[in-house]
Design a protein around this motif. Structure first.
Motif, PDB file in Angstrom:
ATOM      1  N   SER A  51     -12.511   4.649   5.251  1.00 45.09           N
ATOM      2  CA  SER A  51     -12.232   6.031   4.856  1.00 45.09           C
ATOM      3  C   SER A  51     -11.790   6.850   6.069  1.00 45.09           C
ATOM      4  N   GLN A  52     -11.145   7.957   5.788  1.00 43.38           N
ATOM      5  CA  GLN A  52     -10.722   8.853   6.870  1.00 43.38           C
ATOM      6  C   GLN A  52     -11.953   9.404   7.602  1.00 43.38           C
ATOM      7  N   ASN A  55     -12.980   6.827  10.004  1.00 41.59           N
ATOM      8  CA  ASN A  55     -12.009   6.783  11.097  1.00 41.59           C
ATOM      9  C   ASN A  55     -12.221   7.931  12.081  1.00 41.59           C
ATOM     10  N   LEU A 111      -5.584   6.727  12.483  1.00 47.10           N
ATOM     11  CA  LEU A 111      -5.950   8.018  11.875  1.00 47.10           C
ATOM     12  C   LEU A 111      -4.888   8.501  10.896  1.00 47.10           C
ATOM     13  N   SER A 113      -3.575   6.574   8.784  1.00 49.96           N
ATOM     14  CA  SER A 113      -3.680   5.593   7.705  1.00 49.96           C
ATOM     15  C   SER A 113      -2.542   4.587   7.712  1.00 49.96           C
TER      16      SER A 113
END
Length: 184
Positions: A51-52, A55, A111, A113
């Motif tokens: 998931s962000q 991250n 970051l 993605s």
């Protein structure tokens, strides 16, 4: 007798140098190596499909350890360095700069993605750069271990000389006193 005591004092000073200087330097190098290891692991975490939120946490850990590394580096570099040690430091700094650049690119891609691009960059550039960085740290640490061993051996030899001088001085004094009593 004074020469023996002086030699023992010098040996003690050398032992203090081994403990207080060389061991401290090696500890700083170990801390720096630990920081690079954490950075490498968290960078790998960034390229995984996570998931962000994760991250961002990984990126924060990288930033924290990079800051800790730099603080330790500055503390280490307060110690004077021989030309050989300075060359090792220069190698560490060059490797660190190369790894930081590649690692920043991987983090940026992770970051954003862009995991596939981040993974490729990690494998092709960042991981080898980080390994070179860690190898440079290991070389400097090996140099410091060698210097600590040499300093210890020198101090041990100096202590043996000091003891021998003291024993000789005491024996001579005892012999002279015995001769003097025999002449009375």
């Amino acid at each position: 007798m004074a020469a023996g005591l002086y030699t023992l004092a010098q040996a003690r000073e050398r032992l203090d140098t081994v403990v207080n200087r060389n061991i401290t330097i090696m500890q700083h190098l170990q801390d720096m190596t630990d920081d690079t290891s954490v950075i490498a692991v968290q960078l790998r975490n960034l390229v995984l499909p996570t998931s962000q939120e994760d991250n961002l946490r990984f990126a924060a850990l990288i930033k924290d350890r990079a800051k800790a590394y730099e603080q330790t580096r500055q503390t280490l570099y307060v110690f004077s360095a021989s030309p050989e040690a300075q060359a090792r430091r220069d190698k560490i700094d060059a490797a660190s700069a190369a790894a930081a650049k590649a690692n920043a690119q991987v983090a940026e891609l992770g970051l954003a993605s862009k995991s596939d691009e981040a993974l490729a960059m990690l494998m092709q550039q960042a991981a080898p750069a980080t390994e070179a960085w860690q190898s440079a740290l290991a070389e400097y640490s090996a140099l410091q271990r060698k210097r600590a061993k040499t300093a210890y051996e020198d101090a041990t030899a100096a202590m043996a000389r000091g003891r021998a001088m003291l024993i000789g001085a005491v024996s001579y004094t005892h012999l002279r006193a015995h001769e003097t009593r025999g002449n009375l």
